[in-house]
Design a protein around this motif. Structure first.
Motif, PDB file in Angstrom:
ATOM      1  N   ASP A   1      -5.742   2.426  -3.888  1.00 45.47           N
ATOM      2  CA  ASP A   1      -6.660   1.515  -4.576  1.00 45.47           C
ATOM      3  C   ASP A   1      -6.597   0.120  -3.960  1.00 45.47           C
ATOM      4  O   ASP A   1      -5.712  -0.203  -3.172  1.00 45.47           O
ATOM      5  CB  ASP A   1      -6.335   1.465  -6.078  1.00 45.47           C
ATOM      6  CG  ASP A   1      -4.925   1.007  -6.353  1.00 45.47           C
ATOM      7  OD1 ASP A   1      -4.694  -0.218  -6.311  1.00 45.47           O
ATOM      8  OD2 ASP A   1      -4.061   1.869  -6.597  1.00 45.47           O
ATOM      9  N   ARG A   2      -7.554  -0.679  -4.318  1.00 43.62           N
ATOM     10  CA  ARG A   2      -7.692  -2.027  -3.754  1.00 43.62           C
ATOM     11  C   ARG A   2      -6.461  -2.890  -4.031  1.00 43.62           C
ATOM     12  O   ARG A   2      -6.007  -3.636  -3.177  1.00 43.62           O
ATOM     13  CB  ARG A   2      -8.932  -2.688  -4.350  1.00 43.62           C
ATOM     14  CG  ARG A   2      -9.237  -4.054  -3.793  1.00 43.62           C
ATOM     15  CD  ARG A   2     -10.503  -4.575  -4.396  1.00 43.62           C
ATOM     16  NE  ARG A   2     -11.587  -3.656  -4.062  1.00 43.62           N
ATOM     17  CZ  ARG A   2     -12.727  -4.018  -3.494  1.00 43.62           C
ATOM     18  NH1 ARG A   2     -12.951  -5.270  -3.247  1.00 43.62           N
ATOM     19  NH2 ARG A   2     -13.644  -3.146  -3.197  1.00 43.62           N
ATOM     20  N   ARG A   3      -5.899  -2.773  -5.231  1.00 43.99           N
ATOM     21  CA  ARG A   3      -4.736  -3.580  -5.603  1.00 43.99           C
ATOM     22  C   ARG A   3      -3.523  -3.225  -4.736  1.00 43.99           C
ATOM     23  O   ARG A   3      -2.811  -4.116  -4.252  1.00 43.99           O
ATOM     24  CB  ARG A   3      -4.421  -3.341  -7.076  1.00 43.99           C
ATOM     25  CG  ARG A   3      -3.330  -4.184  -7.619  1.00 43.99           C
ATOM     26  CD  ARG A   3      -3.204  -3.939  -9.109  1.00 43.99           C
ATOM     27  NE  ARG A   3      -2.039  -4.601  -9.645  1.00 43.99           N
ATOM     28  CZ  ARG A   3      -1.577  -4.417 -10.842  1.00 43.99           C
ATOM     29  NH1 ARG A   3      -2.197  -3.578 -11.654  1.00 43.99           N
ATOM     30  NH2 ARG A   3      -0.515  -5.053 -11.261  1.00 43.99           N
ATOM     31  N   THR A   4      -3.291  -1.935  -4.513  1.00 43.12           N
ATOM     32  CA  THR A   4      -2.177  -1.492  -3.671  1.00 43.12           C
ATOM     33  C   THR A   4      -2.389  -1.935  -2.232  1.00 43.12           C
ATOM     34  O   THR A   4      -1.468  -2.417  -1.569  1.00 43.12           O
ATOM     35  CB  THR A   4      -2.008   0.035  -3.743  1.00 43.12           C
ATOM     36  OG1 THR A   4      -1.833   0.414  -5.111  1.00 43.12           O
ATOM     37  CG2 THR A   4      -0.832   0.505  -2.923  1.00 43.12           C
ATOM     38  N   SER A   5      -3.615  -1.804  -1.757  1.00 41.68           N
ATOM     39  CA  SER A   5      -3.940  -2.219  -0.393  1.00 41.68           C
ATOM     40  C   SER A   5      -3.675  -3.713  -0.206  1.00 41.68           C
ATOM     41  O   SER A   5      -3.089  -4.141   0.793  1.00 41.68           O
ATOM     42  CB  SER A   5      -5.400  -1.908  -0.100  1.00 41.68           C
ATOM     43  OG  SER A   5      -5.781  -2.386   1.163  1.00 41.68           O
ATOM     44  N   ARG A   6      -4.077  -4.519  -1.184  1.00 41.81           N
ATOM     45  CA  ARG A   6      -3.865  -5.970  -1.113  1.00 41.81           C
ATOM     46  C   ARG A   6      -2.373  -6.302  -1.098  1.00 41.81           C
ATOM     47  O   ARG A   6      -1.921  -7.169  -0.354  1.00 41.81           O
ATOM     48  CB  ARG A   6      -4.541  -6.634  -2.327  1.00 41.81           C
ATOM     49  CG  ARG A   6      -4.440  -8.127  -2.370  1.00 41.81           C
ATOM     50  CD  ARG A   6      -5.416  -8.782  -1.423  1.00 41.81           C
ATOM     51  NE  ARG A   6      -4.727  -9.160  -0.203  1.00 41.81           N
ATOM     52  CZ  ARG A   6      -5.302  -9.345   0.982  1.00 41.81           C
ATOM     53  NH1 ARG A   6      -6.591  -9.194   1.138  1.00 41.81           N
ATOM     54  NH2 ARG A   6      -4.615  -9.682   2.034  1.00 41.81           N
ATOM     55  N   SER A   7      -1.604  -5.597  -1.921  1.00 42.28           N
ATOM     56  CA  SER A   7      -0.152  -5.826  -1.962  1.00 42.28           C
ATOM     57  C   SER A   7       0.499  -5.507  -0.625  1.00 42.28           C
ATOM     58  O   SER A   7       1.370  -6.239  -0.151  1.00 42.28           O
ATOM     59  CB  SER A   7       0.491  -4.976  -3.056  1.00 42.28           C
ATOM     60  OG  SER A   7       0.055  -5.391  -4.320  1.00 42.28           O
TER      61      SER A   7
END
Length: 57
Positions: free
Chosen positions: A13-19
């Motif tokens: 997901d986008r949140r994991t990718s950003r992290s």
């Protein structure tokens, strides 16, 4: 790079990718941080300039 993904790969997901991107960026900044000290020759030149500046005042 999105075209390189295989059909059977799991997507994140986008949140994991950003992290992940943030963590990689932080580590890169730490590993390529320049040495804060000047080379000895430049340090000597700056000291000489400071000395001359004080002598003229």
């Amino acid at each position: 790079m999105a075209g390189v993904l295989a059909n059977d790969s799991e997507q994140i997901d986008r949140r994991t990718s950003r992290s992940i991107c943030d963590a990689v960026g932080e580590r890169l900044q730490q590993s390529i941080r320049p040495d804060p000290r000047l080379p000895t020759h430049l340090e000597q030149l700056l000291n000489e300039l400071r000395k001359r500046d004080l002598d003229t005042h």
